[in-house]
Design an enzyme around this catalytic site. Structure first.
Site, PDB file in Angstrom:
ATOM      1  CG  HIS A   1      -6.045  -8.612   0.227  1.00 32.60           C
ATOM      2  ND1 HIS A   1      -6.316  -9.198  -0.985  1.00 32.60           N
ATOM      3  CD2 HIS A   1      -5.760  -7.304  -0.058  1.00 32.60           C
ATOM      4  CE1 HIS A   1      -6.201  -8.301  -1.964  1.00 32.60           C
ATOM      5  NE2 HIS A   1      -5.869  -7.163  -1.412  1.00 32.60           N
TER       6      HIS A   1
ATOM      7  CE  LYS B   1      -8.082  -1.764   4.931  1.00 35.23           C
ATOM      8  NZ  LYS B   1      -8.595  -1.703   3.534  1.00 35.23           N
TER       9      LYS B   1
ATOM     10  CG  HIS C   1      -4.294   1.235  -3.398  1.00 36.21           C
ATOM     11  ND1 HIS C   1      -4.697  -0.049  -3.651  1.00 36.21           N
ATOM     12  CD2 HIS C   1      -4.347   1.379  -2.051  1.00 36.21           C
ATOM     13  CE1 HIS C   1      -4.996  -0.650  -2.512  1.00 36.21           C
ATOM     14  NE2 HIS C   1      -4.788   0.175  -1.526  1.00 36.21           N
TER      15      HIS C   1
ATOM     16  CE1 TYR D   1       1.496 -16.557  17.831  1.00 35.91           C
ATOM     17  CE2 TYR D   1      -0.762 -15.770  17.764  1.00 35.91           C
ATOM     18  CZ  TYR D   1       0.400 -16.015  18.467  1.00 35.91           C
ATOM     19  OH  TYR D   1       0.467 -15.717  19.800  1.00 35.91           O
TER      20      TYR D   1
ATOM     21  NE  ARG E   1      -2.641  -3.173  -1.913  1.00 37.61           N
ATOM     22  CZ  ARG E   1      -2.262  -4.170  -1.116  1.00 37.61           C
ATOM     23  NH1 ARG E   1      -0.967  -4.407  -0.945  1.00 37.61           N
ATOM     24  NH2 ARG E   1      -3.147  -4.933  -0.502  1.00 37.61           N
TER      25      ARG E   1
ATOM     26  NE  ARG F   1      -3.705  -2.316   2.454  1.00 35.92           N
ATOM     27  CZ  ARG F   1      -3.434  -3.541   2.893  1.00 35.92           C
ATOM     28  NH1 ARG F   1      -2.227  -3.797   3.399  1.00 35.92           N
ATOM     29  NH2 ARG F   1      -4.330  -4.507   2.816  1.00 35.92           N
TER      30      ARG F   1
END
Length: 404
Positions: free
Chosen positions: A355, A266, A329, A365, A332, A239
């Site tokens: 995402h 994010k 952007h 994790y 992406r 991003r």
């Protein structure tokens, strides 16, 4: 004689208001509408009156305590009437929409990415505070809030109007939780704004057009850090905010990795970006210029701050790409579209795009999930972009897992 609780309780209103005198200037004013504690005093050579409360909400003892507090202020050269007004104004200021909103931001923004917090604060400062900032948060009505967001809608910024309404709702709910409002008026405005048409970030996905874009980037004339950011963006497809906030401490060029801390992401989970040979070369070339500062891409004005959020976007505009053609952007979307078309593992692509996981614990994790395949994919992607920049007509059959 001083008043007694019984005398105060039994005092009945008459045709005309009358006073029951206590001590040291205090009395009970009895009217048809109720019983009011008052204190007469002199300050600055003038006779003044201070309201001490309403009986029975304020008892005789409590009224005397307030009287004594007021007389102590007088002895210190402070007008208790002025002091009361200033105290009330300060309390009201603490409960204003702006004060509560800034308190909410300070409490929750540490859990957001820096860009996200900055955008919300700016949105409130520009579009909400001028009209609602000084109002008591608990007094704001749905029509007042609607008028504010419709001003935003009126200038053609419908999506911003929706976001401002959402942010105001978050502030009101925080005010309710902290005891400064009893309800959230934004809940009454559901459906009051027209829906926002879904839009996607402008992107280039045609291989030939991508090659033209890459060649344009190679010819860009500007600040070297900006050139480097432009060249790196399609190779890492993070991003824009993650790119501009990149720090040298996050990179291991020997291991060919960029590890972004969770607080910058994010999804609030750490993220690994495998670096292709091409990406490492760009960073090694830039390091002598910015390597002594914190940020890989510092501001042109000071190396203590990252480059502006519009720097890459402005560079694309200077290259002739309009808002409907390409954005920061858009790199992406470019990578996502072509990597999926050309056979790479969809889960590996989604992980590399970072995402958001529905399960935040799982996201925290599993940031290294599919890492060997992602390393292979990122190098193949960089090689593919090189061939496009050289003018090659590379199609799906020439790239991806089948060709690996």
């Amino acid at each position: 004689m001083p008043l007694s609780d019984t005398a105060v309780r039994n005092a009945k209103p008459a045709d005309k208001a009358f006073k029951l005198t206590d001590e040291r200037g205090m009395y009970l004013l009895v009217q048809q509408a109720g019983k009011y504690w008052r204190l007469d005093y002199r300050f600055g050579g003038k006779r003044r009156t201070l309201a001490l409360g309403v009986y029975p909400d304020v008892s005789l003892k409590a009224a005397r305590d307030r009287r004594d507090d007021a007389r102590r202020l007088i002895s210190e050269g402070i007008d208790p009437g002025t002091h009361k007004k200033l105290t009330k104004a300060k309390e009201q200021s603490a409960d204003s929409f702006e004060a509560v909103a800034l308190e909410w931001l300070a409490k929750f923004s540490p859990n957001w990415t820096p860009d996200h917090g900055d955008r919300i604060k700016r949105r409130l400062e520009v579009d909400v505070f001028p009209w609602l900032g000084a109002r008591q948060v608990g007094d704001i009505t749905p029509p007042e809030l609607l008028a504010t967001v419709r001003r935003i809608e009126g200038r053609g910024a419908l999506e911003t109007a929706h976001r401002a309404l959402q942010n105001c709702g978050q502030v009101f709910r925080y005010a309710v939780a902290t005891g400064r409002a009893v309800r959230d008026p934004s809940g009454d405005l559901r459906g009051a704004l027209p829906p926002v048409k879904e839009k996607h970030h402008a992107s280039i996905t045609d291989p030939k057009a991508i090659g033209e874009l890459l060649r344009s980037i190679q010819s860009y004339k500007g600040h070297f850090a900006t050139i480097s950011a432009l060249r790196l963006a399609p190779l890492v497809f993070v991003r824009p905010g993650e790119l501009r906030h990149a720090e040298w401490a996050e990179f291991d060029l020997t291991a060919k990795e960029w590890r972004i801390p969770g607080e910058k992401m994010k999804a609030r989970a750490p993220h690994i970006v495998p670096l292709s040979d091409q990406a490492v070369a760009i960073l090694e070339e830039l390091q002598p210029l910015t390597g002594r500062s914190r940020y890989v891409f510092p501001s042109v004005r000071t190396n203590t701050r990252p480059m502006s959020e519009i720097t890459v976007l402005a560079a694309l505009r200077r290259l002739g790409y309009k808002s409907g053609e390409m954005t920061g952007h858009g790199f992406r979307s470019m990578a996502s579209t072509l990597l999926n078309e050309q056979g790479w593992n969809r889960d590996a692509i989604e992980r590399q795009l970072a995402h958001a996981e529905r399960n935040n614990v799982r996201a925290a994790y599993n940031y290294a999930e599919f890492l060997p395949e992602r390393r292979k994919m990122m190098q193949a992607w960089a090689d593919y972009l090189d061939r496009l920049a050289e003018g090659g007509n590379v199609v799906a059959g020439n790239f991806g897992r089948a060709a690996a």
